[in-house]
Design an enzyme around this catalytic site. Structure first.
Site, PDB file in Angstrom:
ATOM      1  N   ARG A   1      10.704  -0.301  11.466  1.00 23.68           N
ATOM      2  CA  ARG A   1       9.540  -0.142  12.337  1.00 23.68           C
ATOM      3  C   ARG A   1       9.560  -1.123  13.504  1.00 23.68           C
ATOM      4  O   ARG A   1       9.959  -2.268  13.349  1.00 23.68           O
ATOM      5  CB  ARG A   1       8.251  -0.342  11.530  1.00 23.68           C
ATOM      6  CG  ARG A   1       7.880   0.895  10.764  1.00 23.68           C
ATOM      7  CD  ARG A   1       6.793   0.688   9.750  1.00 23.68           C
ATOM      8  NE  ARG A   1       5.660  -0.103  10.199  1.00 23.68           N
ATOM      9  CZ  ARG A   1       4.577  -0.305   9.456  1.00 23.68           C
ATOM     10  NH1 ARG A   1       4.485   0.252   8.258  1.00 23.68           N
ATOM     11  NH2 ARG A   1       3.587  -1.040   9.906  1.00 23.68           N
TER      12      ARG A   1
ATOM     13  N   ARG B   1      -0.729  -8.890  13.326  1.00 20.52           N
ATOM     14  CA  ARG B   1      -1.254  -7.916  12.345  1.00 20.52           C
ATOM     15  C   ARG B   1      -2.049  -8.632  11.251  1.00 20.52           C
ATOM     16  O   ARG B   1      -3.080  -8.142  10.799  1.00 20.52           O
ATOM     17  CB  ARG B   1      -0.103  -7.107  11.734  1.00 20.52           C
ATOM     18  CG  ARG B   1       0.490  -6.101  12.733  1.00 20.52           C
ATOM     19  CD  ARG B   1       1.894  -5.655  12.356  1.00 20.52           C
ATOM     20  NE  ARG B   1       1.966  -5.010  11.067  1.00 20.52           N
ATOM     21  CZ  ARG B   1       3.106  -4.801  10.410  1.00 20.52           C
ATOM     22  NH1 ARG B   1       4.268  -5.185  10.935  1.00 20.52           N
ATOM     23  NH2 ARG B   1       3.080  -4.193   9.239  1.00 20.52           N
TER      24      ARG B   1
ATOM     25  N   ARG C   1     -10.227   0.369   8.305  1.00 23.28           N
ATOM     26  CA  ARG C   1      -9.685  -0.934   8.689  1.00 23.28           C
ATOM     27  C   ARG C   1     -10.679  -1.773   9.459  1.00 23.28           C
ATOM     28  O   ARG C   1     -10.346  -2.879   9.866  1.00 23.28           O
ATOM     29  CB  ARG C   1      -8.502  -0.664   9.599  1.00 23.28           C
ATOM     30  CG  ARG C   1      -7.203  -1.233   9.105  1.00 23.28           C
ATOM     31  CD  ARG C   1      -6.153  -0.766  10.100  1.00 23.28           C
ATOM     32  NE  ARG C   1      -4.959  -1.501   9.992  1.00 23.28           N
ATOM     33  CZ  ARG C   1      -3.879  -1.076   9.348  1.00 23.28           C
ATOM     34  NH1 ARG C   1      -3.872   0.072   8.725  1.00 23.28           N
ATOM     35  NH2 ARG C   1      -2.808  -1.816   9.346  1.00 23.28           N
TER      36      ARG C   1
ATOM     37  N   ARG D   1      11.872  -5.188   5.500  1.00 22.79           N
ATOM     38  CA  ARG D   1      11.582  -3.784   5.157  1.00 22.79           C
ATOM     39  C   ARG D   1      12.442  -2.810   5.964  1.00 22.79           C
ATOM     40  O   ARG D   1      12.712  -3.000   7.127  1.00 22.79           O
ATOM     41  CB  ARG D   1      10.118  -3.474   5.438  1.00 22.79           C
ATOM     42  CG  ARG D   1       9.830  -1.971   5.313  1.00 22.79           C
ATOM     43  CD  ARG D   1       8.374  -1.659   5.278  1.00 22.79           C
ATOM     44  NE  ARG D   1       7.661  -2.157   6.422  1.00 22.79           N
ATOM     45  CZ  ARG D   1       6.335  -2.098   6.522  1.00 22.79           C
ATOM     46  NH1 ARG D   1       5.617  -1.604   5.544  1.00 22.79           N
ATOM     47  NH2 ARG D   1       5.746  -2.567   7.584  1.00 22.79           N
TER      48      ARG D   1
ATOM     49  N   LYS E   1       0.838  -1.207   0.000  1.00 24.77           N
ATOM     50  CA  LYS E   1       0.000   0.000   0.000  1.00 24.77           C
ATOM     51  C   LYS E   1       0.873   1.256   0.000  1.00 24.77           C
ATOM     52  O   LYS E   1       0.681   2.165  -0.803  1.00 24.77           O
ATOM     53  CB  LYS E   1      -0.918   0.033   1.250  1.00 24.77           C
ATOM     54  CG  LYS E   1      -1.834  -1.179   1.368  1.00 24.77           C
ATOM     55  CD  LYS E   1      -2.726  -1.100   2.607  1.00 24.77           C
ATOM     56  CE  LYS E   1      -1.993  -1.124   3.935  1.00 24.77           C
ATOM     57  NZ  LYS E   1      -1.307  -2.398   4.246  1.00 24.77           N
TER      58      LYS E   1
HETATM   59  P1  AP5 Z   1       4.867  -1.568   1.978  1.00 31.15           P
HETATM   60  O1  AP5 Z   1       4.527  -0.795   0.760  1.00 31.15           O
HETATM   61  O2  AP5 Z   1       5.590  -0.879   3.059  1.00 31.15           O
HETATM   62  O3  AP5 Z   1       3.558  -2.325   2.529  1.00 31.15           O
HETATM   63  P2  AP5 Z   1       2.253  -1.772   3.236  1.00 31.15           P
HETATM   64  O4  AP5 Z   1       1.082  -2.417   2.568  1.00 31.15           O
HETATM   65  O5  AP5 Z   1       2.275  -0.296   3.314  1.00 31.15           O
HETATM   66  O6  AP5 Z   1       2.432  -2.473   4.644  1.00 31.15           O
HETATM   67  P3  AP5 Z   1       2.341  -1.882   6.117  1.00 31.15           P
HETATM   68  O7  AP5 Z   1       3.129  -2.802   6.978  1.00 31.15           O
HETATM   69  O8  AP5 Z   1       2.666  -0.449   6.163  1.00 31.15           O
HETATM   70  O9  AP5 Z   1       0.823  -2.101   6.404  1.00 31.15           O
HETATM   71  P4  AP5 Z   1       0.126  -2.142   7.755  1.00 31.15           P
HETATM   72  O10 AP5 Z   1      -1.270  -2.071   7.315  1.00 31.15           O
HETATM   73  O11 AP5 Z   1       0.473  -3.286   8.615  1.00 31.15           O
HETATM   74  O12 AP5 Z   1       0.759  -0.913   8.561  1.00 31.15           O
HETATM   75  P5  AP5 Z   1       0.211   0.538   8.888  1.00 31.15           P
HETATM   76  O13 AP5 Z   1       1.380   1.442   8.935  1.00 31.15           O
HETATM   77  O14 AP5 Z   1      -0.941   0.876   8.055  1.00 31.15           O
HETATM   78  O15 AP5 Z   1       5.718  -2.849   1.503  1.00 31.15           O
HETATM   79  C1  AP5 Z   1       6.257  -3.758   2.441  1.00 31.15           C
HETATM   80  C2  AP5 Z   1       7.696  -4.156   2.052  1.00 31.15           C
HETATM   81  O16 AP5 Z   1       7.662  -4.925   0.869  1.00 31.15           O
HETATM   82  C3  AP5 Z   1       8.636  -2.976   1.759  1.00 31.15           C
HETATM   83  O17 AP5 Z   1       9.913  -3.322   2.195  1.00 31.15           O
HETATM   84  C4  AP5 Z   1       8.587  -2.865   0.226  1.00 31.15           C
HETATM   85  O18 AP5 Z   1       9.810  -2.322  -0.282  1.00 31.15           O
HETATM   86  C5  AP5 Z   1       8.387  -4.304  -0.183  1.00 31.15           C
HETATM   87  N1  AP5 Z   1       7.563  -4.443  -1.374  1.00 31.15           N
HETATM   88  C6  AP5 Z   1       6.482  -3.699  -1.737  1.00 31.15           C
HETATM   89  N2  AP5 Z   1       5.962  -4.149  -2.883  1.00 31.15           N
HETATM   90  C7  AP5 Z   1       6.700  -5.240  -3.247  1.00 31.15           C
HETATM   91  C8  AP5 Z   1       6.654  -6.147  -4.347  1.00 31.15           C
HETATM   92  N3  AP5 Z   1       5.724  -6.041  -5.299  1.00 31.15           N
HETATM   93  N4  AP5 Z   1       7.567  -7.143  -4.374  1.00 31.15           N
HETATM   94  C9  AP5 Z   1       8.510  -7.266  -3.409  1.00 31.15           C
HETATM   95  N5  AP5 Z   1       8.619  -6.424  -2.360  1.00 31.15           N
HETATM   96  C10 AP5 Z   1       7.728  -5.427  -2.272  1.00 31.15           C
HETATM   97  O19 AP5 Z   1      -0.354   0.325  10.385  1.00 31.15           O
HETATM   98  C11 AP5 Z   1       0.516   0.043  11.457  1.00 31.15           C
HETATM   99  C12 AP5 Z   1      -0.295  -0.093  12.742  1.00 31.15           C
HETATM  100  O20 AP5 Z   1      -0.957   1.167  13.027  1.00 31.15           O
HETATM  101  C13 AP5 Z   1      -1.446  -1.110  12.718  1.00 31.15           C
HETATM  102  O21 AP5 Z   1      -0.994  -2.410  13.031  1.00 31.15           O
HETATM  103  C14 AP5 Z   1      -2.383  -0.525  13.786  1.00 31.15           C
HETATM  104  O22 AP5 Z   1      -1.925  -0.837  15.094  1.00 31.15           O
HETATM  105  C15 AP5 Z   1      -2.247   0.970  13.575  1.00 31.15           C
HETATM  106  N6  AP5 Z   1      -3.254   1.521  12.628  1.00 31.15           N
HETATM  107  C16 AP5 Z   1      -2.995   2.133  11.433  1.00 31.15           C
HETATM  108  N7  AP5 Z   1      -4.140   2.496  10.832  1.00 31.15           N
HETATM  109  C17 AP5 Z   1      -5.137   2.125  11.656  1.00 31.15           C
HETATM  110  C18 AP5 Z   1      -6.560   2.200  11.568  1.00 31.15           C
HETATM  111  N8  AP5 Z   1      -7.168   2.755  10.510  1.00 31.15           N
HETATM  112  N9  AP5 Z   1      -7.287   1.682  12.593  1.00 31.15           N
HETATM  113  C19 AP5 Z   1      -6.696   1.128  13.664  1.00 31.15           C
HETATM  114  N10 AP5 Z   1      -5.357   1.013  13.814  1.00 31.15           N
HETATM  115  C20 AP5 Z   1      -4.575   1.503  12.802  1.00 31.15           C
HETATM  116 MG    MG Z   2       2.399   1.084   4.891  1.00 34.72          MG
END
Ligand code: AP5
Ligand code: MG
Ligand code: ZN
Length: 215
Positions: free
Chosen positions: A161, A172, A88, A127, A13
């Protein structure tokens, strides 16, 4: 253009949102990035969110809804936004519908990026990101062009992270399966929904996402 990028942790994402920002001149609204900034700044929200995030659980809906309601009002959202990590839960999706309707805004697309769970874990444990500009990288799949130097800003400082370990990732993924995946039928039923295979190469996925947006 207003859109949602949906998908499990590690689906890409953030990676895809960064590319869409440049291409469409719209802003990325990553609730995870906003929460991490709040934790770093030691605000009341950050203090509440820190332990929840480290456990891989979800921050309470009312806090997240308030955060987004304020964010989408900012002047930089006038040309459109990409929601990355929100909504979410079913309650967040309902609250978003309401806040968009109140503001006369529409969702142009909801794009779900799909990747299998084993690949997601590998992506998360490898990552890292630029400590200065936030650009995202991966030890195996997405290294900077010059080792140790950020492609975007030239910084040599990188960070990882606190929730990017196998144990937290398992929690997660469970939160995604149990609380987030149930919002998909809501968007499927509303139309303007597209699924993209997130298992391939990053550029190919960007092309698929762009095609889904322009369709
Ligand atoms: P990346 O693009 O970083 O993936 P992402 O989908 O953004 O994954 P996140 O870990 O950020 O998602 P998340 O939903 O767990 O975390 P968030 O910050 O939202 O890609 C991942 C890796 O793969 C990178 O190294 C990239 O280079 C590599 N990559 C990408 N594409 C690739 C490909 N095609 N092939 C190979 N490699 C690739 O949330 C974190 C925490 O915040 C949650 O757990 C929760 O506690 C809280 N939170 C956030 N939003 C909310 C909400 N709305 N409600 C409640 N709690 C929330
Ligand atoms: Mg992300
Ligand atoms: Zn950088």
């Amino acid at each position: 253009m207003n859109l949602i990028l949906l998908g499990p942790p590690g689906a890409g994402k953030g990676t895809q949102a960064q590319r869409l920002v440049e291409r469409f001149r719209i802003v990325q609204i990553s609730t995870g990035d906003m929460l991490r900034a709040a934790v770093k700044a030691g605000t009341a929200l950050g203090t509440q969110a820190k332990a929840i995030m480290e456990a891989g659980e979800l921050v309470p809906d009312e806090l997240m809804v308030a955060l987004i309601a304020e964010r989408i009002e900012a002047p930089d959202c006038a040309n459109g936004f990409i929601l990355d990590g929100f909504p979410r839960t079913v309650a967040q999706a309902a609250a978003l519908d309401e806040m968009l309707a109140e503001r006369g805004l529409v969702l142009d697309r909801v794009v779900a990026i799909e990747v299998d769970e084993e690949a997601l874990i590998e992506r998360i444990v490898g990552r890292f990101s630029c400590a200065d500009c936030g650009a995202g990288y991966h030890e195996r799949f997405n290294l900077p062009a010059t080792e140790g130097v950020c492609d975007q800003c030239g910084s040599t400082n990188f960070t990882r992270r606190a929730d990017d370990n196998r144990e937290t990732m398992i929690a997660r993924l469970a939160a995604y399966r149990e609380q987030t995946a149930p919002i998909i039928p809501h968007y499927e039923a509303g139309g303007r929904f597209a699924r993209v295979d997130g298992g391939g190469d990053i550029d190919a996925i960007t092309a698929d996402v762009v095609a889904a947006l322009e369709r």
